[in-house]
Write a protein that holds these residues in place. Structure first.
Motif, PDB file in Angstrom:
ATOM      1  N   GLY A   1       0.812  -1.199   0.000  1.00 37.55           N
ATOM      2  CA  GLY A   1       0.000   0.000   0.000  1.00 37.55           C
ATOM      3  C   GLY A   1       0.855   1.263   0.000  1.00 37.55           C
ATOM      4  N   GLU A   2       0.282   2.363  -0.480  1.00 33.78           N
ATOM      5  CA  GLU A   2       1.042   3.609  -0.586  1.00 33.78           C
ATOM      6  C   GLU A   2       1.412   4.180   0.771  1.00 33.78           C
ATOM      7  OE1 GLU A   2       0.627   7.867  -2.913  1.00 33.78           O
ATOM      8  OE2 GLU A   2      -0.108   6.030  -3.844  1.00 33.78           O
ATOM      9  N   SER A   3       0.690   3.770   1.808  1.00 32.63           N
ATOM     10  CA  SER A   3       1.023   4.255   3.149  1.00 32.63           C
ATOM     11  C   SER A   3       2.428   3.835   3.552  1.00 32.63           C
ATOM     12  CB  SER A   3       0.007   3.734   4.178  1.00 32.63           C
ATOM     13  OG  SER A   3       0.039   2.314   4.243  1.00 32.63           O
ATOM     14  N   GLN A   4       2.857   2.664   3.086  1.00 33.57           N
ATOM     15  CA  GLN A   4       4.207   2.207   3.393  1.00 33.57           C
ATOM     16  C   GLN A   4       5.260   3.025   2.638  1.00 33.57           C
ATOM     17  OE1 GLN A   4       5.469  -0.058   5.685  1.00 33.57           O
ATOM     18  NE2 GLN A   4       3.377   0.246   6.434  1.00 33.57           N
ATOM     19  N   VAL A   5       4.914   3.454   1.419  1.00 31.52           N
ATOM     20  CA  VAL A   5       5.805   4.336   0.667  1.00 31.52           C
ATOM     21  C   VAL A   5       5.959   5.653   1.416  1.00 31.52           C
ATOM     22  CG1 VAL A   5       6.141   5.605  -1.492  1.00 31.52           C
ATOM     23  CG2 VAL A   5       5.209   3.283  -1.540  1.00 31.52           C
ATOM     24  N   ASN A   6       4.834   6.190   1.897  1.00 36.15           N
ATOM     25  CA  ASN A   6       4.892   7.432   2.671  1.00 36.15           C
ATOM     26  C   ASN A   6       5.715   7.249   3.940  1.00 36.15           C
ATOM     27  OD1 ASN A   6       3.264   8.640   0.768  1.00 36.15           O
ATOM     28  ND2 ASN A   6       1.376   8.388   1.950  1.00 36.15           N
ATOM     29  N   HIS A   7       5.596   6.072   4.541  1.00 37.93           N
ATOM     30  CA  HIS A   7       6.372   5.789   5.753  1.00 37.93           C
ATOM     31  C   HIS A   7       7.868   5.829   5.457  1.00 37.93           C
ATOM     32  CE1 HIS A   7       7.403   4.256   9.659  1.00 37.93           C
ATOM     33  NE2 HIS A   7       7.931   3.147   9.161  1.00 37.93           N
ATOM     34  N   LEU A   8       8.267   5.351   4.284  1.00 37.97           N
ATOM     35  CA  LEU A   8       9.681   5.406   3.893  1.00 37.97           C
ATOM     36  C   LEU A   8      10.169   6.848   3.818  1.00 37.97           C
ATOM     37  CD1 LEU A   8      10.211   2.717   1.087  1.00 37.97           C
ATOM     38  CD2 LEU A   8      11.120   2.700   3.411  1.00 37.97           C
ATOM     39  N   PHE A   9       9.346   7.712   3.228  1.00 36.01           N
ATOM     40  CA  PHE A   9       9.733   9.121   3.145  1.00 36.01           C
ATOM     41  C   PHE A   9       9.814   9.754   4.535  1.00 36.01           C
ATOM     42  CE2 PHE A   9       7.863   8.800  -1.254  1.00 36.01           C
ATOM     43  CZ  PHE A   9       9.060   8.968  -1.918  1.00 36.01           C
ATOM     44  N   ASP A  10       8.901   9.346   5.431  1.00 34.55           N
ATOM     45  CA  ASP A  10       8.956   9.850   6.805  1.00 34.55           C
ATOM     46  C   ASP A  10      10.251   9.419   7.495  1.00 34.55           C
ATOM     47  OD1 ASP A  10       6.474  11.117   6.688  1.00 34.55           O
ATOM     48  OD2 ASP A  10       5.397   9.319   7.348  1.00 34.55           O
ATOM     49  N   MET A  11      10.649   8.171   7.267  1.00 39.44           N
ATOM     50  CA  MET A  11      11.882   7.663   7.858  1.00 39.44           C
ATOM     51  C   MET A  11      13.092   8.409   7.300  1.00 39.44           C
ATOM     52  SD  MET A  11      11.063   3.568   7.856  1.00 39.44           S
ATOM     53  CE  MET A  11      12.735   3.146   8.340  1.00 39.44           C
ATOM     54  N   ARG A  12      13.058   8.697   5.995  1.00 37.01           N
ATOM     55  CA  ARG A  12      14.154   9.447   5.370  1.00 37.01           C
ATOM     56  C   ARG A  12      14.254  10.836   5.975  1.00 37.01           C
ATOM     57  NH1 ARG A  12      14.454  13.116   1.080  1.00 37.01           N
ATOM     58  NH2 ARG A  12      16.492  13.168   0.029  1.00 37.01           N
ATOM     59  N   LYS A  13      13.100  11.470   6.204  1.00 32.88           N
ATOM     60  CA  LYS A  13      13.096  12.807   6.814  1.00 32.88           C
ATOM     61  C   LYS A  13      13.739  12.758   8.195  1.00 32.88           C
ATOM     62  CE  LYS A  13       9.418  14.500   8.816  1.00 32.88           C
ATOM     63  NZ  LYS A  13       8.087  15.093   9.096  1.00 32.88           N
ATOM     64  N   GLU A  14      13.400  11.763   8.974  1.00 33.76           N
ATOM     65  CA  GLU A  14      13.952  11.634  10.316  1.00 33.76           C
ATOM     66  C   GLU A  14      15.456  11.402  10.267  1.00 33.76           C
ATOM     67  OE1 GLU A  14      13.721  11.736  14.439  1.00 33.76           O
ATOM     68  OE2 GLU A  14      12.173  12.166  12.955  1.00 33.76           O
ATOM     69  N   THR A  15      15.896  10.574   9.314  1.00 31.48           N
ATOM     70  CA  THR A  15      17.328  10.306   9.159  1.00 31.48           C
ATOM     71  C   THR A  15      18.094  11.572   8.803  1.00 31.48           C
ATOM     72  OG1 THR A  15      16.941   8.013   8.479  1.00 31.48           O
ATOM     73  CG2 THR A  15      19.050   8.995   7.841  1.00 31.48           C
ATOM     74  N   LEU A  16      17.544  12.357   7.864  1.00 33.75           N
ATOM     75  CA  LEU A  16      18.204  13.597   7.459  1.00 33.75           C
ATOM     76  C   LEU A  16      18.215  14.617   8.596  1.00 33.75           C
ATOM     77  CD1 LEU A  16      16.845  13.993   3.812  1.00 33.75           C
ATOM     78  CD2 LEU A  16      19.137  13.277   4.526  1.00 33.75           C
ATOM     79  N   TYR A  17      17.131  14.652   9.368  1.00 29.73           N
ATOM     80  CA  TYR A  17      17.108  15.578  10.505  1.00 29.73           C
ATOM     81  C   TYR A  17      18.207  15.223  11.507  1.00 29.73           C
ATOM     82  CZ  TYR A  17      15.726  18.057  14.689  1.00 29.73           C
ATOM     83  OH  TYR A  17      15.750  18.866  15.799  1.00 29.73           O
ATOM     84  N   ASN A  18      18.327  13.942  11.812  1.00 27.19           N
ATOM     85  CA  ASN A  18      19.366  13.509  12.754  1.00 27.19           C
ATOM     86  C   ASN A  18      20.769  13.794  12.213  1.00 27.19           C
ATOM     87  OD1 ASN A  18      17.483  12.551  14.598  1.00 27.19           O
ATOM     88  ND2 ASN A  18      17.451  10.504  13.702  1.00 27.19           N
ATOM     89  N   LYS A  19      20.896  13.741  10.899  1.00 29.34           N
ATOM     90  CA  LYS A  19      22.202  13.977  10.279  1.00 29.34           C
ATOM     91  C   LYS A  19      22.601  15.451  10.337  1.00 29.34           C
ATOM     92  CE  LYS A  19      24.693  13.326   5.895  1.00 29.34           C
ATOM     93  NZ  LYS A  19      24.596  12.797   4.495  1.00 29.34           N
ATOM     94  N   TYR A  20      21.639  16.349  10.133  1.00 27.69           N
ATOM     95  CA  TYR A  20      21.968  17.762   9.953  1.00 27.69           C
ATOM     96  C   TYR A  20      21.595  18.672  11.131  1.00 27.69           C
ATOM     97  CZ  TYR A  20      22.633  16.481   5.049  1.00 27.69           C
ATOM     98  OH  TYR A  20      23.068  15.897   3.881  1.00 27.69           O
ATOM     99  N   SER A  21      20.804  18.203  12.059  1.00 30.99           N
ATOM    100  CA  SER A  21      20.316  19.093  13.114  1.00 30.99           C
ATOM    101  C   SER A  21      21.446  19.678  13.957  1.00 30.99           C
ATOM    102  CB  SER A  21      19.315  18.362  14.009  1.00 30.99           C
ATOM    103  OG  SER A  21      19.906  17.213  14.600  1.00 30.99           O
ATOM    104  N   GLY A  22      22.501  18.906  14.168  1.00 32.14           N
ATOM    105  CA  GLY A  22      23.620  19.404  14.969  1.00 32.14           C
ATOM    106  C   GLY A  22      24.284  20.622  14.369  1.00 32.14           C
ATOM    107  N   SER A  23      24.237  20.739  13.039  1.00 30.55           N
ATOM    108  CA  SER A  23      24.875  21.892  12.380  1.00 30.55           C
ATOM    109  C   SER A  23      24.075  23.171  12.564  1.00 30.55           C
ATOM    110  CB  SER A  23      25.064  21.605  10.889  1.00 30.55           C
ATOM    111  OG  SER A  23      23.822  21.420  10.242  1.00 30.55           O
ATOM    112  N   MET A  24      22.869  23.071  13.126  1.00 34.66           N
ATOM    113  CA  MET A  24      22.031  24.247  13.356  1.00 34.66           C
ATOM    114  C   MET A  24      22.141  24.783  14.783  1.00 34.66           C
ATOM    115  SD  MET A  24      20.614  24.707  10.424  1.00 34.66           S
ATOM    116  CE  MET A  24      20.332  23.808   8.899  1.00 34.66           C
ATOM    117  N   ASP A  25      22.829  24.067  15.641  1.00 33.30           N
ATOM    118  CA  ASP A  25      22.916  24.462  17.049  1.00 33.30           C
ATOM    119  C   ASP A  25      23.542  25.848  17.218  1.00 33.30           C
ATOM    120  OD1 ASP A  25      21.787  22.084  17.740  1.00 33.30           O
ATOM    121  OD2 ASP A  25      23.660  21.109  18.338  1.00 33.30           O
TER     122      ASP A  25
END
Length: 213
Positions: free
Chosen positions: A98-122
Motif C-alpha cells: 500500500g502507498e502508506s508504506q511508501v509514505n512511511h519510507l519518506f517519513d523515515m528518510r526525513k527523520e534520518t536527514l534531521y538527525n544527520k543535519y540538526s547538529g549543524s544548526m545548534d
C-alpha cells in the motif's frame, strides 16, 4: 571503436575510456586515427579539467607507459536513471503493502536527514540556519540561492531537484522536505512554487516564529 561524427574528439576519448576502462596514448591514436600529438593535446586538456587521470604501467621490455582512465568527476557526466529504478521499487512496494508504506519510507528518510543535519544548526540565529541549509542542499545538488527579505523573513530557492520525478508521483516526498526544513530551521515555511508540480524552481518563504529572538 566506430567513430561518431556527432561527437568531438574529446567526447570520443571520454566515451572510449568509459567503455574500455583504461587506454594508452597509442591505443587512442590508433582508434581515433589522428596523430599522437593531437591525442596528447586532448589528454592534457582533459587532465586539466579533472576528467581523466593516469597511472604508469611498467612493462617487461621497453619504457613505462602512461595509462589513462576516467575520474569520478567524469563519471558524473554520464546519464544515470536512478529515479527510474527508485520509482519501480516504490511502485512494487505500493502494490505489495500500500502507498502508506511508501509514505512511511519518506517519513523515515526525513527523520534520518534531521538527525544527520540538526547538529549543524545548534547555537545559530535564523539567518545563519538558512545559510547552513543552503550549503547542505547545494552539496546535495539542489542549486540553491537564498536572500533575506527583512528582519523576520527569508526566501530560499532551489533551481534543481534530484528527486523531482519521484516527488511528482509521490507528493509526500515534497511534504517531508517541507517538514524537514521547518524542523531544522525551527521556522514557519510556505512553499510558493514547486518543480515537481510544474514550477521553474522550488521557492520557500521562511518566517521567524514569534517565540524566536
Amino acid at each position: 571503436m566506430k567513430k561518431d561524427s556527432g561527437l568531438s574528439t574529446r567526447e570520443q576519448i571520454v566515451q572510449m575510456l568509459k567503455t574500455n576502462g583504461e587506454l594508452s596514448t597509442k591505443d587512442l591514436t590508433e582508434q581515433l586515427g589522428i596523430t599522437g600529438m593531437a591525442v596528447r593535446r586532448h589528454i592534457d586538456a582533459l587532465e586539466r579539467d579533472g576528467l581523466i587521470e593516469s597511472r604508469t604501467l611498467r612493462q617487461p621490455m621497453g619504457r613505462p607507459t602512461a595509462i589513462y582512465s576516467l575520474t569520478e568527476e567524469a563519471d558524473r557526466h554520464f546519464p544515470k536513471k536512478y529515479h527510474a529504478i527508485a520509482l519501480d521499487l516504490l511502485g512494487e512496494l505500493a502494490k505489495e503493502a500500500g502507498e502508506s508504506q511508501v509514505n512511511h519510507l519518506f517519513d523515515m528518510r526525513k527523520e534520518t536527514l534531521y538527525n544527520k543535519y540538526s547538529g549543524s544548526m545548534d547555537h545559530k540565529n535564523l539567518a545563519e540556519k538558512v545559510s547552513t541549509l543552503a550549503d547542505i542542499q547545494n552539496e546535495n545538488g539542489y542549486m540553491v540561492e537564498w536572500q533575506q527579505k527583512n528582519e523576520n523573513e527569508f526566501i530560499l530557492e532551489e533551481h534543481n531537484c534530484p528527486i523531482s520525478k519521484i516527488a511528482n508521483k509521490y507528493n509526500h516526498a515534497c511534504q517531508c522536505e517541507l517538514g524537514l526544513f521547518e524542523n531544522l530551521l525551527d521556522a514557519d515555511i510556505t512553499r510558493t512554487e514547486c518543480l515537481a508540480k510544474g514550477g521553474k524552481k522550488c521557492v520557500y518563504l521562511i518566517r521567524k516564529r514569534n517565540e524566536q529572538q
